[in-house]
Write an enzyme that holds these catalytic residues in place. Structure first.
Site, short mmCIF file in Angstrom:
data_model
loop_
_atom_site.label_atom_id
_atom_site.label_comp_id
_atom_site.label_asym_id
_atom_site.label_seq_id
_atom_site.Cartn_x
_atom_site.Cartn_y
_atom_site.Cartn_z
N LYS A 288 1.40 3.78 -3.21
CA LYS A 288 0.93 5.17 -3.07
C LYS A 288 2.09 6.16 -3.24
O LYS A 288 1.90 7.26 -3.77
CB LYS A 288 0.25 5.36 -1.72
CG LYS A 288 -1.07 4.63 -1.57
CD LYS A 288 -2.18 5.21 -2.44
CE LYS A 288 -2.75 6.47 -1.86
NZ LYS A 288 -3.92 6.97 -2.64
N TYR B 42 0.84 -1.20 0.00
CA TYR B 42 0.00 0.00 0.00
C TYR B 42 0.88 1.25 0.00
O TYR B 42 0.78 2.11 -0.89
CB TYR B 42 -0.94 0.01 1.21
CG TYR B 42 -1.69 1.31 1.37
CD1 TYR B 42 -2.63 1.72 0.42
CD2 TYR B 42 -1.44 2.16 2.45
CE1 TYR B 42 -3.30 2.92 0.55
CE2 TYR B 42 -2.11 3.36 2.60
CZ TYR B 42 -3.05 3.74 1.64
OH TYR B 42 -3.70 4.95 1.78
#
Length: 349
Positions: free
Chosen positions: A162, A158
């Site tokens: 990102k 994640y």
């Protein structure tokens, strides 16, 4: 939501935005933050095209022109974005567990599709919802600002995906396309589908524990404040463009201990405070073991502990939001205490 329901400062920002913007594209419109942004835009008569994987009848009832699709499909995205003046790219795959591809496809490929569609359709403003996880390397973050570098390594896909996506957004900034990235930390509030229910569920099951023997500080953000900051960023992009090409940490600017934050959430449903602790090293070791086992078994279900969660719960996370205050004019409109009152009211209904 009626415009008069909002703080006067937010009313003013939205009204000013509506002068320059007619139609806005919101990805992740069916999500927690996406919905809050949509409601505000609709309150001043801005047309909203929502984009999401699922079906959201409530948004249609509110007046959102919903388009169902896959953010990793460029043609799908471009077609839905036609005729829009500005984009809020809120959608992403969050969480702490999953394959690299399951995160890279929506988070990296998705943001590239948004950028390329903006260029192809001559959409000149893009507000991207990033995360403070882009700088998190498993260590304390005590009042850091945007000068902090991206993490050298990440404890999950994640944060890694990102960070790549945020860099793509900022690199795309130009005279033809103004872009900015916002990093709200731990969004919560009434109807929160993530943090609040998870804390309450674990507490009721007797599985909620504090990690580490030190009381580390954490700063979160109430959902209305996060939505307000997005409105301010959009307004700046269409007026001064001070924020163009920059990223901003966002929070309630009220650091408290992790124990205090968790116990305030528990108090909102009259649950006793959490007092049990597990050593940080033990939690991290458990995360290593569980990630290994789940990986070998190819389990899609999230482990009850991961390396990332162990580090998150045993380190400080609070930020210097001076840049957001200076460039965006941001200030939290709902305090932590006011937000907790609203949360308690919503959970008692």
């Amino acid at each position: 939501m009626d415009l008069t329901d909002l703080h006067p400062l937010e009313q003013a920002a939205l009204t000013q935005l509506s002068v320059s913007v007619n139609k806005v594209f919101v990805t992740g419109a069916g999500g927690f933050l996406g919905l809050a942004i949509c409601q505000r835009l609709l309150a001043v008569g801005i047309q909203v095209v929502g984009f999401a994987r699922g079906d959201y009848p409530r948004l249609v009832e509110l007046g959102v022109d919903m388009r169902q699709g896959d953010i990793s499909d460029y043609d799908n995205v471009k077609q839905a974005m036609q005729g829009c003046d500005l984009v809020f790219h809120v959608a992403s795959k969050a969480g702490v567990w999953g394959s690299k591809q399951s995160y890279y496809s929506p988070n990296v490929d998705g943001v590239n599709n948004i950028i390329n569609a903006c260029k192809a359709l001559n959409i000149q403003r893009l507000v991207y919802t990033s995360t403070p996880s882009v700088t998190f390397a498993g260590r304390d973050e005590n009042g850091i600002n945007e000068s902090a570098p991206y993490a050298e390594t990440y404890l999950n896909y994640y944060g890694e995906s990102k960070a790549i996506a945020e860099q793509h957004v900022l690199a795309a900034n130009s005279a033809q396309l103004h872009t900015t990235a916002l990093r709200p930390h731990l969004i919560w509030g009434p109807n929160d589908p993530h943090l609040v229910p998870r804390v309450i569920e674990r507490a009721r099951a007797g599985r909620l524990k504090l990690v580490g023997h030190e009381d580390k500080l954490v700063d979160t953000i109430y959902v209305d404040n996060a939505a307000y900051a997005h409105v301010l960023a959009a307004l700046d992009l269409v007026t001064n463009a001070k924020c163009a090409g920059k990223a901003y940490f966002l929070s309630n600017d009220q650091p408290i201990t992790m124990a205090d934050m968790l116990n305030r959430i528990l108090a909102s449903v009259d649950l006793p405070p959490v007092t049990k602790r597990v050593p940080a090293g033990v939690a991290y070791a458990a995360g290593v073991v569980l990630e290994t086992v789940y990986g070998l078994l190819n389990k899609s279900q999230e482990p009850i502990m991961t390396r990332f969660v162990a580090r998150q719960l045993s380190t400080s996370h609070y930020f210097d939001i001076s840049a957001a205050k200076q460039d965006l004019g941001y200030q939290p409109l709902i305090s932590l205490e006011q937000g907790m009152q609203k949360l308690k009211q919503s959970l008692s209904n």
